[in-house]
Design a protein around this motif. Sequence first.
Motif, PDB file in Angstrom:
ATOM      1  N   TYR A  43       9.389   6.761   2.137  1.00 24.64           N
ATOM      2  CA  TYR A  43       8.128   7.491   2.144  1.00 24.64           C
ATOM      3  C   TYR A  43       6.999   6.480   1.963  1.00 24.64           C
ATOM      4  O   TYR A  43       7.087   5.591   1.113  1.00 24.64           O
ATOM      5  CB  TYR A  43       8.066   8.505   1.001  1.00 24.64           C
ATOM      6  CG  TYR A  43       8.993   9.690   1.138  1.00 24.64           C
ATOM      7  CD1 TYR A  43       9.683   9.960   2.320  1.00 24.64           C
ATOM      8  CD2 TYR A  43       9.180  10.551   0.059  1.00 24.64           C
ATOM      9  CE1 TYR A  43      10.538  11.046   2.424  1.00 24.64           C
ATOM     10  CE2 TYR A  43      10.030  11.652   0.148  1.00 24.64           C
ATOM     11  CZ  TYR A  43      10.708  11.887   1.338  1.00 24.64           C
ATOM     12  OH  TYR A  43      11.544  12.964   1.429  1.00 24.64           O
ATOM     13  N   GLU A  44       5.950   6.606   2.729  1.00 23.34           N
ATOM     14  CA  GLU A  44       4.833   5.678   2.629  1.00 23.34           C
ATOM     15  C   GLU A  44       3.515   6.436   2.764  1.00 23.34           C
ATOM     16  O   GLU A  44       3.357   7.308   3.625  1.00 23.34           O
ATOM     17  CB  GLU A  44       4.930   4.610   3.724  1.00 23.34           C
ATOM     18  CG  GLU A  44       3.900   3.496   3.584  1.00 23.34           C
ATOM     19  CD  GLU A  44       4.146   2.334   4.545  1.00 23.34           C
ATOM     20  OE1 GLU A  44       3.325   1.393   4.556  1.00 23.34           O
ATOM     21  OE2 GLU A  44       5.162   2.375   5.272  1.00 23.34           O
ATOM     22  N   ASN A  45       2.583   6.108   1.855  1.00 27.96           N
ATOM     23  CA  ASN A  45       1.230   6.682   1.883  1.00 27.96           C
ATOM     24  C   ASN A  45       1.242   8.209   1.858  1.00 27.96           C
ATOM     25  O   ASN A  45       0.460   8.871   2.548  1.00 27.96           O
ATOM     26  CB  ASN A  45       0.459   6.183   3.110  1.00 27.96           C
ATOM     27  CG  ASN A  45       0.271   4.682   3.107  1.00 27.96           C
ATOM     28  OD1 ASN A  45      -0.035   4.083   2.067  1.00 27.96           O
ATOM     29  ND2 ASN A  45       0.478   4.049   4.248  1.00 27.96           N
ATOM     30  N   THR A  58       6.464   3.777  -1.055  1.00 34.09           N
ATOM     31  CA  THR A  58       5.429   2.749  -0.977  1.00 34.09           C
ATOM     32  C   THR A  58       4.049   3.407  -0.925  1.00 34.09           C
ATOM     33  O   THR A  58       3.790   4.248  -0.057  1.00 34.09           O
ATOM     34  CB  THR A  58       5.615   1.870   0.272  1.00 34.09           C
ATOM     35  OG1 THR A  58       6.934   1.299   0.253  1.00 34.09           O
ATOM     36  CG2 THR A  58       4.592   0.739   0.302  1.00 34.09           C
ATOM     37  N   ASN A  59       3.191   3.036  -1.878  1.00 36.92           N
ATOM     38  CA  ASN A  59       1.809   3.529  -1.932  1.00 36.92           C
ATOM     39  C   ASN A  59       1.729   5.059  -1.903  1.00 36.92           C
ATOM     40  O   ASN A  59       0.850   5.635  -1.265  1.00 36.92           O
ATOM     41  CB  ASN A  59       0.986   2.942  -0.775  1.00 36.92           C
ATOM     42  CG  ASN A  59       0.884   1.433  -0.848  1.00 36.92           C
ATOM     43  OD1 ASN A  59       0.820   0.857  -1.931  1.00 36.92           O
ATOM     44  ND2 ASN A  59       0.884   0.779   0.305  1.00 36.92           N
ATOM     45  N   CYS A  60       2.655   5.699  -2.598  1.00 33.90           N
ATOM     46  CA  CYS A  60       2.648   7.163  -2.683  1.00 33.90           C
ATOM     47  C   CYS A  60       2.013   7.598  -4.006  1.00 33.90           C
ATOM     48  O   CYS A  60       2.011   6.853  -4.989  1.00 33.90           O
ATOM     49  CB  CYS A  60       4.068   7.711  -2.585  1.00 33.90           C
ATOM     50  SG  CYS A  60       4.848   7.464  -0.960  1.00 33.90           S
ATOM     51  N   THR A  61       1.465   8.814  -4.017  1.00 32.14           N
ATOM     52  CA  THR A  61       0.817   9.362  -5.211  1.00 32.14           C
ATOM     53  C   THR A  61       1.478  10.673  -5.603  1.00 32.14           C
ATOM     54  O   THR A  61       1.694  11.546  -4.757  1.00 32.14           O
ATOM     55  CB  THR A  61      -0.684   9.596  -4.943  1.00 32.14           C
ATOM     56  OG1 THR A  61      -1.307   8.360  -4.579  1.00 32.14           O
ATOM     57  CG2 THR A  61      -1.368  10.148  -6.186  1.00 32.14           C
ATOM     58  N   GLY A  86       3.693  -0.037  -5.515  1.00 31.95           N
ATOM     59  CA  GLY A  86       2.306   0.388  -5.478  1.00 31.95           C
ATOM     60  C   GLY A  86       2.110   1.892  -5.561  1.00 31.95           C
ATOM     61  O   GLY A  86       1.097   2.413  -5.097  1.00 31.95           O
ATOM     62  N   CYS A  87       3.055   2.599  -6.166  1.00 34.24           N
ATOM     63  CA  CYS A  87       2.954   4.054  -6.281  1.00 34.24           C
ATOM     64  C   CYS A  87       2.225   4.432  -7.569  1.00 34.24           C
ATOM     65  O   CYS A  87       2.129   3.651  -8.507  1.00 34.24           O
ATOM     66  CB  CYS A  87       4.336   4.690  -6.259  1.00 34.24           C
ATOM     67  SG  CYS A  87       5.190   4.547  -4.667  1.00 34.24           S
ATOM     68  N   ARG A  88       1.737   5.667  -7.613  1.00 38.84           N
ATOM     69  CA  ARG A  88       1.035   6.161  -8.795  1.00 38.84           C
ATOM     70  C   ARG A  88       1.607   7.521  -9.189  1.00 38.84           C
ATOM     71  O   ARG A  88       1.587   8.461  -8.397  1.00 38.84           O
ATOM     72  CB  ARG A  88      -0.462   6.273  -8.507  1.00 38.84           C
ATOM     73  CG  ARG A  88      -1.301   6.588  -9.734  1.00 38.84           C
ATOM     74  CD  ARG A  88      -2.765   6.737  -9.355  1.00 38.84           C
ATOM     75  NE  ARG A  88      -3.609   6.786 -10.527  1.00 38.84           N
ATOM     76  CZ  ARG A  88      -4.266   5.745 -11.020  1.00 38.84           C
ATOM     77  NH1 ARG A  88      -4.143   4.573 -10.427  1.00 38.84           N
ATOM     78  NH2 ARG A  88      -5.021   5.861 -12.085  1.00 38.84           N
ATOM     79  N   ILE A 135      14.010   0.079  -9.323  1.00 41.54           N
ATOM     80  CA  ILE A 135      13.084  -1.054  -9.367  1.00 41.54           C
ATOM     81  C   ILE A 135      11.680  -0.546  -9.046  1.00 41.54           C
ATOM     82  O   ILE A 135      11.481   0.182  -8.061  1.00 41.54           O
ATOM     83  CB  ILE A 135      13.488  -2.150  -8.373  1.00 41.54           C
ATOM     84  CG1 ILE A 135      14.878  -2.713  -8.727  1.00 41.54           C
ATOM     85  CG2 ILE A 135      12.453  -3.281  -8.363  1.00 41.54           C
ATOM     86  CD1 ILE A 135      15.397  -3.723  -7.719  1.00 41.54           C
ATOM     87  N   HIS A 136      10.723  -0.947  -9.875  1.00 36.85           N
ATOM     88  CA  HIS A 136       9.345  -0.482  -9.710  1.00 36.85           C
ATOM     89  C   HIS A 136       8.413  -1.696  -9.714  1.00 36.85           C
ATOM     90  O   HIS A 136       8.371  -2.440 -10.688  1.00 36.85           O
ATOM     91  CB  HIS A 136       8.991   0.495 -10.826  1.00 36.85           C
ATOM     92  CG  HIS A 136      10.035   1.563 -10.996  1.00 36.85           C
ATOM     93  ND1 HIS A 136      10.085   2.680 -10.186  1.00 36.85           N
ATOM     94  CD2 HIS A 136      11.104   1.654 -11.835  1.00 36.85           C
ATOM     95  CE1 HIS A 136      11.116   3.424 -10.534  1.00 36.85           C
ATOM     96  NE2 HIS A 136      11.757   2.823 -11.524  1.00 36.85           N
ATOM     97  N   ILE A 137       7.696  -1.891  -8.616  1.00 34.59           N
ATOM     98  CA  ILE A 137       6.848  -3.068  -8.458  1.00 34.59           C
ATOM     99  C   ILE A 137       5.393  -2.630  -8.350  1.00 34.59           C
ATOM    100  O   ILE A 137       5.000  -1.917  -7.414  1.00 34.59           O
ATOM    101  CB  ILE A 137       7.260  -3.865  -7.210  1.00 34.59           C
ATOM    102  CG1 ILE A 137       8.731  -4.298  -7.315  1.00 34.59           C
ATOM    103  CG2 ILE A 137       6.358  -5.087  -7.033  1.00 34.59           C
ATOM    104  CD1 ILE A 137       9.287  -4.900  -6.033  1.00 34.59           C
ATOM    105  N   GLU A 138       4.590  -3.036  -9.338  1.00 37.21           N
ATOM    106  CA  GLU A 138       3.152  -2.747  -9.367  1.00 37.21           C
ATOM    107  C   GLU A 138       2.864  -1.260  -9.173  1.00 37.21           C
ATOM    108  O   GLU A 138       1.904  -0.872  -8.514  1.00 37.21           O
ATOM    109  CB  GLU A 138       2.415  -3.600  -8.335  1.00 37.21           C
ATOM    110  CG  GLU A 138       2.503  -5.088  -8.641  1.00 37.21           C
ATOM    111  CD  GLU A 138       1.714  -5.960  -7.687  1.00 37.21           C
ATOM    112  OE1 GLU A 138       1.253  -5.433  -6.653  1.00 37.21           O
ATOM    113  OE2 GLU A 138       1.552  -7.147  -7.976  1.00 37.21           O
ATOM    114  N   SER A 139       3.724  -0.419  -9.736  1.00 38.36           N
ATOM    115  CA  SER A 139       3.501   1.022  -9.720  1.00 38.36           C
ATOM    116  C   SER A 139       2.895   1.446 -11.057  1.00 38.36           C
ATOM    117  O   SER A 139       2.940   0.711 -12.042  1.00 38.36           O
ATOM    118  CB  SER A 139       4.819   1.766  -9.469  1.00 38.36           C
ATOM    119  OG  SER A 139       5.274   1.562  -8.146  1.00 38.36           O
ATOM    120  N   ALA A 140       2.316   2.646 -11.086  1.00 39.83           N
ATOM    121  CA  ALA A 140       1.701   3.174 -12.306  1.00 39.83           C
ATOM    122  C   ALA A 140       2.390   4.472 -12.701  1.00 39.83           C
ATOM    123  O   ALA A 140       2.603   5.353 -11.863  1.00 39.83           O
ATOM    124  CB  ALA A 140       0.206   3.409 -12.087  1.00 39.83           C
TER     125      ALA A 140
END
Length: 201
Positions: free
Chosen positions: A4-6, A25-28, A46-48, A63-68
């Motif tokens: 899943y992306e964006n 990736t980059n999901c909210t 990069g997820c939030r 694994i979580h990379i630069e996610s919030a």
Amino acid sequence: MFEYENRSYEDVDFGAQELRDGELTNCTFVRCRFTHGSLEEILTRGCRFTECDFRGAAMNGSIHIESAFENCKFTEANLFAAKFDNCKMTGSDFAGSKLDGFTVVRGDWSYTNLRHARLDRQDLRGARFFEADLSETSLQKADLRGADLTRCMLGNAKLQGADLRDAVLDGVDFKALDVKNVRMDRDQAVLFMRSYGAKVD
């Protein structure tokens, strides 16, 4: 496996879905529920996640990379061998979660509840634990060099063999610490002595 992306989700229940081995990736995600979900070996970049519920979720090997993960609940979640690389975890609750073998690479763990967690031998260098609750946490032989422990609650924490050199300890209650075999730098040693009323010139 899925990717899943964006994508953005709000108030969605993912608890019954099979999410293992997936990539996000980059999901909210806002107020989403992953309760007792299957998220083994999932990868996020990069997820939030805001106010999401991971109670009882299986997240081992993830694994979580630069996610919030802000104000999320990880109560009794399985995070065995999970890795958080430069993640923002502010306000999240890890009460009763399984953290054996998990890895923290820096990141912001401010205001988190990590009471009773076992973080022995963890490399926590440079991580931020501003006002985090680490009461009764086992940090034996943990490497906390350069970590920000400002006003962190460390009552009854096990620190034997931990390395606190260059860590920020402003506002820490030194009288609640057992510093036997703890490595400290000169400035920290002075703060510790002054907390007991010593006059250090």
